[in-house]
Scaffold this motif. Structure first.
Motif, PDB file in Angstrom:
ATOM      1  N   VAL A  62       4.532  13.913  -2.041  1.00 27.89           N
ATOM      2  CA  VAL A  62       4.487  12.379  -1.540  1.00 27.89           C
ATOM      3  C   VAL A  62       4.966  11.497  -2.867  1.00 27.89           C
ATOM      4  O   VAL A  62       5.201  11.407  -3.417  1.00 27.89           O
ATOM      5  CB  VAL A  62       3.332  11.410  -1.666  1.00 27.89           C
ATOM      6  CG1 VAL A  62       2.625  10.372  -1.207  1.00 27.89           C
ATOM      7  CG2 VAL A  62       1.704  12.652  -0.489  1.00 27.89           C
ATOM      8  N   LEU A  63       5.998  10.482  -1.550  1.00 24.27           N
ATOM      9  CA  LEU A  63       6.558   9.915  -2.396  1.00 24.27           C
ATOM     10  C   LEU A  63       6.262   7.911  -2.369  1.00 24.27           C
ATOM     11  O   LEU A  63       5.474   7.848  -1.540  1.00 24.27           O
ATOM     12  CB  LEU A  63       7.761   9.363  -1.807  1.00 24.27           C
ATOM     13  CG  LEU A  63       9.340   8.764  -2.568  1.00 24.27           C
ATOM     14  CD1 LEU A  63       9.413   9.035  -3.724  1.00 24.27           C
ATOM     15  CD2 LEU A  63      11.105   8.803  -1.281  1.00 24.27           C
ATOM     16  N   THR A  64       6.403   7.519  -3.476  1.00 23.18           N
ATOM     17  CA  THR A  64       5.535   6.089  -3.352  1.00 23.18           C
ATOM     18  C   THR A  64       6.284   5.600  -4.823  1.00 23.18           C
ATOM     19  O   THR A  64       7.369   5.636  -4.997  1.00 23.18           O
ATOM     20  CB  THR A  64       4.465   6.223  -4.008  1.00 23.18           C
ATOM     21  OG1 THR A  64       3.700   5.290  -3.986  1.00 23.18           O
ATOM     22  CG2 THR A  64       3.853   6.899  -5.034  1.00 23.18           C
ATOM     23  N   ALA A  65       5.889   4.150  -4.876  1.00 24.49           N
ATOM     24  CA  ALA A  65       6.227   3.849  -6.089  1.00 24.49           C
ATOM     25  C   ALA A  65       5.785   3.651  -7.425  1.00 24.49           C
ATOM     26  O   ALA A  65       4.753   3.612  -7.775  1.00 24.49           O
ATOM     27  CB  ALA A  65       6.203   2.539  -6.164  1.00 24.49           C
ATOM     28  N   ALA A  66       7.097   3.841  -8.774  1.00 23.37           N
ATOM     29  CA  ALA A  66       5.967   4.322  -9.903  1.00 23.37           C
ATOM     30  C   ALA A  66       5.100   2.731 -10.628  1.00 23.37           C
ATOM     31  O   ALA A  66       4.031   3.340 -11.297  1.00 23.37           O
ATOM     32  CB  ALA A  66       7.319   3.950 -10.999  1.00 23.37           C
ATOM     33  N   HIS A  67       5.126   2.141 -10.017  1.00 20.17           N
ATOM     34  CA  HIS A  67       3.991   1.635 -10.495  1.00 20.17           C
ATOM     35  C   HIS A  67       2.418   1.270  -9.843  1.00 20.17           C
ATOM     36  O   HIS A  67       1.109   0.836 -10.159  1.00 20.17           O
ATOM     37  CB  HIS A  67       4.192  -0.658 -10.574  1.00 20.17           C
ATOM     38  CG  HIS A  67       4.090  -1.082  -8.679  1.00 20.17           C
ATOM     39  ND1 HIS A  67       5.111  -0.987  -7.595  1.00 20.17           N
ATOM     40  CD2 HIS A  67       3.006  -1.683  -8.244  1.00 20.17           C
ATOM     41  CE1 HIS A  67       4.837  -1.821  -7.133  1.00 20.17           C
ATOM     42  NE2 HIS A  67       3.433  -1.921  -6.885  1.00 20.17           N
ATOM     43  N   CYS A  68       2.141   2.224  -8.621  1.00 16.14           N
ATOM     44  CA  CYS A  68       1.481   2.946  -8.304  1.00 16.14           C
ATOM     45  C   CYS A  68       0.846   3.297  -9.333  1.00 16.14           C
ATOM     46  O   CYS A  68      -0.247   4.339  -9.179  1.00 16.14           O
ATOM     47  CB  CYS A  68       1.804   2.985  -6.716  1.00 16.14           C
ATOM     48  SG  CYS A  68       2.029   1.946  -6.088  1.00 16.14           S
ATOM     49  N   LYS A  69       1.188   4.247 -10.595  1.00 16.82           N
ATOM     50  CA  LYS A  69       0.964   5.130 -11.231  1.00 16.82           C
ATOM     51  C   LYS A  69      -0.506   4.874 -12.026  1.00 16.82           C
ATOM     52  O   LYS A  69      -0.946   4.066 -11.497  1.00 16.82           O
ATOM     53  CB  LYS A  69       1.335   5.168 -12.605  1.00 16.82           C
ATOM     54  CG  LYS A  69       1.846   4.109 -13.804  1.00 16.82           C
ATOM     55  CD  LYS A  69       2.779   4.623 -14.825  1.00 16.82           C
ATOM     56  CE  LYS A  69       2.605   2.810 -15.510  1.00 16.82           C
ATOM     57  NZ  LYS A  69       3.344   2.348 -15.383  1.00 16.82           N
ATOM     58  N   GLY A  70      -1.718   6.116 -12.469  1.00 14.45           N
ATOM     59  CA  GLY A  70      -2.601   6.048 -12.637  1.00 14.45           C
ATOM     60  C   GLY A  70      -3.145   6.646 -14.161  1.00 14.45           C
ATOM     61  O   GLY A  70      -2.383   7.808 -13.832  1.00 14.45           O
ATOM     62  N   GLU A  71      -4.551   6.872 -14.172  1.00 13.68           N
ATOM     63  CA  GLU A  71      -4.794   7.885 -14.510  1.00 13.68           C
ATOM     64  C   GLU A  71      -4.896   9.928 -13.580  1.00 13.68           C
ATOM     65  O   GLU A  71      -5.290  10.133 -14.172  1.00 13.68           O
ATOM     66  CB  GLU A  71      -6.262   7.427 -15.644  1.00 13.68           C
ATOM     67  CG  GLU A  71      -5.944   6.575 -16.537  1.00 13.68           C
ATOM     68  CD  GLU A  71      -6.933   6.517 -16.638  1.00 13.68           C
ATOM     69  OE1 GLU A  71      -8.042   6.423 -16.383  1.00 13.68           O
ATOM     70  OE2 GLU A  71      -6.792   4.796 -17.775  1.00 13.68           O
ATOM     71  N   LYS A  72      -5.766   8.921 -12.613  1.00 15.42           N
ATOM     72  CA  LYS A  72      -6.107  10.571 -11.782  1.00 15.42           C
ATOM     73  C   LYS A  72      -5.303   9.259  -9.870  1.00 15.42           C
ATOM     74  O   LYS A  72      -5.576   8.348  -9.956  1.00 15.42           O
ATOM     75  CB  LYS A  72      -6.923  10.660 -11.746  1.00 15.42           C
ATOM     76  CG  LYS A  72      -7.661  11.708 -10.222  1.00 15.42           C
ATOM     77  CD  LYS A  72      -9.434  11.877 -11.031  1.00 15.42           C
ATOM     78  CE  LYS A  72      -9.706  12.938  -9.346  1.00 15.42           C
ATOM     79  NZ  LYS A  72     -11.014  13.255  -9.775  1.00 15.42           N
ATOM     80  N   ILE A  73      -5.067  10.327  -9.143  1.00 16.07           N
ATOM     81  CA  ILE A  73      -4.615   9.592  -8.223  1.00 16.07           C
ATOM     82  C   ILE A  73      -5.088  10.948  -6.844  1.00 16.07           C
ATOM     83  O   ILE A  73      -4.904  11.732  -6.903  1.00 16.07           O
ATOM     84  CB  ILE A  73      -3.524   9.436  -7.895  1.00 16.07           C
ATOM     85  CG1 ILE A  73      -2.638   8.477  -8.340  1.00 16.07           C
ATOM     86  CG2 ILE A  73      -3.258   9.299  -6.592  1.00 16.07           C
ATOM     87  CD1 ILE A  73      -1.370   8.052  -8.914  1.00 16.07           C
ATOM     88  N   THR A  74      -5.717  10.368  -5.740  1.00 17.72           N
ATOM     89  CA  THR A  74      -5.979  10.985  -4.681  1.00 17.72           C
ATOM     90  C   THR A  74      -5.602  10.183  -3.912  1.00 17.72           C
ATOM     91  O   THR A  74      -5.349   9.207  -3.182  1.00 17.72           O
ATOM     92  CB  THR A  74      -7.477  10.897  -3.875  1.00 17.72           C
ATOM     93  OG1 THR A  74      -8.138  11.271  -5.552  1.00 17.72           O
ATOM     94  CG2 THR A  74      -8.143  12.018  -3.313  1.00 17.72           C
ATOM     95  N   VAL A  75      -4.564  11.767  -2.527  1.00 16.30           N
ATOM     96  CA  VAL A  75      -4.539  11.461  -0.941  1.00 16.30           C
ATOM     97  C   VAL A  75      -4.595  11.545  -0.495  1.00 16.30           C
ATOM     98  O   VAL A  75      -5.841  12.737  -0.368  1.00 16.30           O
ATOM     99  CB  VAL A  75      -2.770  11.738  -1.184  1.00 16.30           C
ATOM    100  CG1 VAL A  75      -2.335  12.182  -0.026  1.00 16.30           C
ATOM    101  CG2 VAL A  75      -1.808  11.424  -2.726  1.00 16.30           C
ATOM    102  N   THR A  76      -4.867  10.544   0.835  1.00 14.71           N
ATOM    103  CA  THR A  76      -5.664  11.213   2.078  1.00 14.71           C
ATOM    104  C   THR A  76      -4.443  11.157   2.945  1.00 14.71           C
ATOM    105  O   THR A  76      -3.721  10.273   2.960  1.00 14.71           O
ATOM    106  CB  THR A  76      -6.410   9.851   2.290  1.00 14.71           C
ATOM    107  OG1 THR A  76      -7.830  10.063   1.384  1.00 14.71           O
ATOM    108  CG2 THR A  76      -7.234  10.369   3.463  1.00 14.71           C
TER     109      THR A  76
END
Length: 249
Positions: A62-76
């Motif tokens: 998945v492509l997104t913005a770098a400032h959307c980083k986090g400790e954990k990400i779940t994609v729906t």
């Protein structure tokens, strides 16, 4: 701005003062599953849940913005109404967050990130890929494009369903006059200054789509203002990095 966790959380804690990350203003509800590439990102950071948009560019990326980083990400994937348990929805955890190595969180230069999914997405009519513009692609000012997300429809009301809005690409000169850190080689602007249709808090990372291909990524704009234009990461500038990164995994 107060909003509900897991629904429309602004990314302001990641942003320098005076800027924001996108949310749909003045749009309309999208036809269900008409944008099968759309991804809803649930981001864990400092004990709280935030959201961003993204888009499926390969079965496992998945492509997104770098400032959307986090400790954990779940994609729906495959969602229309994010609050309902639609049969089409598929949640996949992110195994690796790959920020551009020269991302600058103060200027938003190189605001792009690839998310490697824990396993391949199963492509269906509700879950699909979107093509990226070529490395030499250059969208012209005046081109009508569109952007979508699960952000607010106005400043006080939110939408559970995917919203979309059509926006005009505007000249680099116009954006350069408004944004102190505008780089025309790696950024572009969309949104007619005379029209109140725009993006705002909550939809960062979603794609700007022109003629059926993704040309930009929702990046930034002015804090507490819905006045367009907004700044998008120019995908054409990063096609070699995207291609090399995915091949190298």
């Amino acid at each position: 701005m107060k909003v509900q966790i897991l629904l429309l959380i602004p990314m302001a804690f990641l942003l320098p003062s005076g800027t924001w990350a996108g949310e749909i203003i003045g749009g309309q509800e999208a036809q269900p599953h008409s944008r099968p590439y759309m991804a809803y990102l649930s981001i864990q950071r400092t004990g709280k849940t935030y959201i961003c948009g993204g888009f499926l560019v390969a079965k496992n990326f998945v492509l997104t913005a770098a400032h959307c980083k986090g400790e954990k990400i779940t994609v729906t994937l495959g969602a229309h109404n994010i609050r309902e348990r639609e049969q089409s929805q598929h949640k996949i955890s992110v195994s690796r967050q790959i920020l551009h190595p020269r991302y600058n969180k103060k200027t938003y230069k190189n605001d792009i990130m690839l998310l490697q999914l824990h396993h391949n997405a199963h492509l269906t009519k509700e879950i699909g890929l979107i093509d990226l513009t070529s490395a030499h692609g250059r969208v012209s000012p005046g081109t009508m494009c569109s952007v979508a997300g699960w952000g607010k429809t106005i400043l006080t009301d939110s939408s559970d369903t995917l919203q979309e809005v059509n926006l005009l690409v505007i000249s680099d000169k116009t954006c350069d006059n408004q944004y102190p850190h505008y780089y025309s080689s790696s950024m572009l602007c969309a949104g007619d200054p005379d029209d109140q249709k725009s993006v705002y808090h909550g939809d960062s990372g979603g794609p700007l789509v022109c003629c059926g291909v993704a040309v930009g990524i929702v990046s930034t704009g002015f804090k507490n203002s819905i006045a367009p234009p907004a700044v998008y990461t120019r995908i054409s500038h990063f096609v070699p990095w995207i291609t090399d990164t995915m091949r190298g995994i």
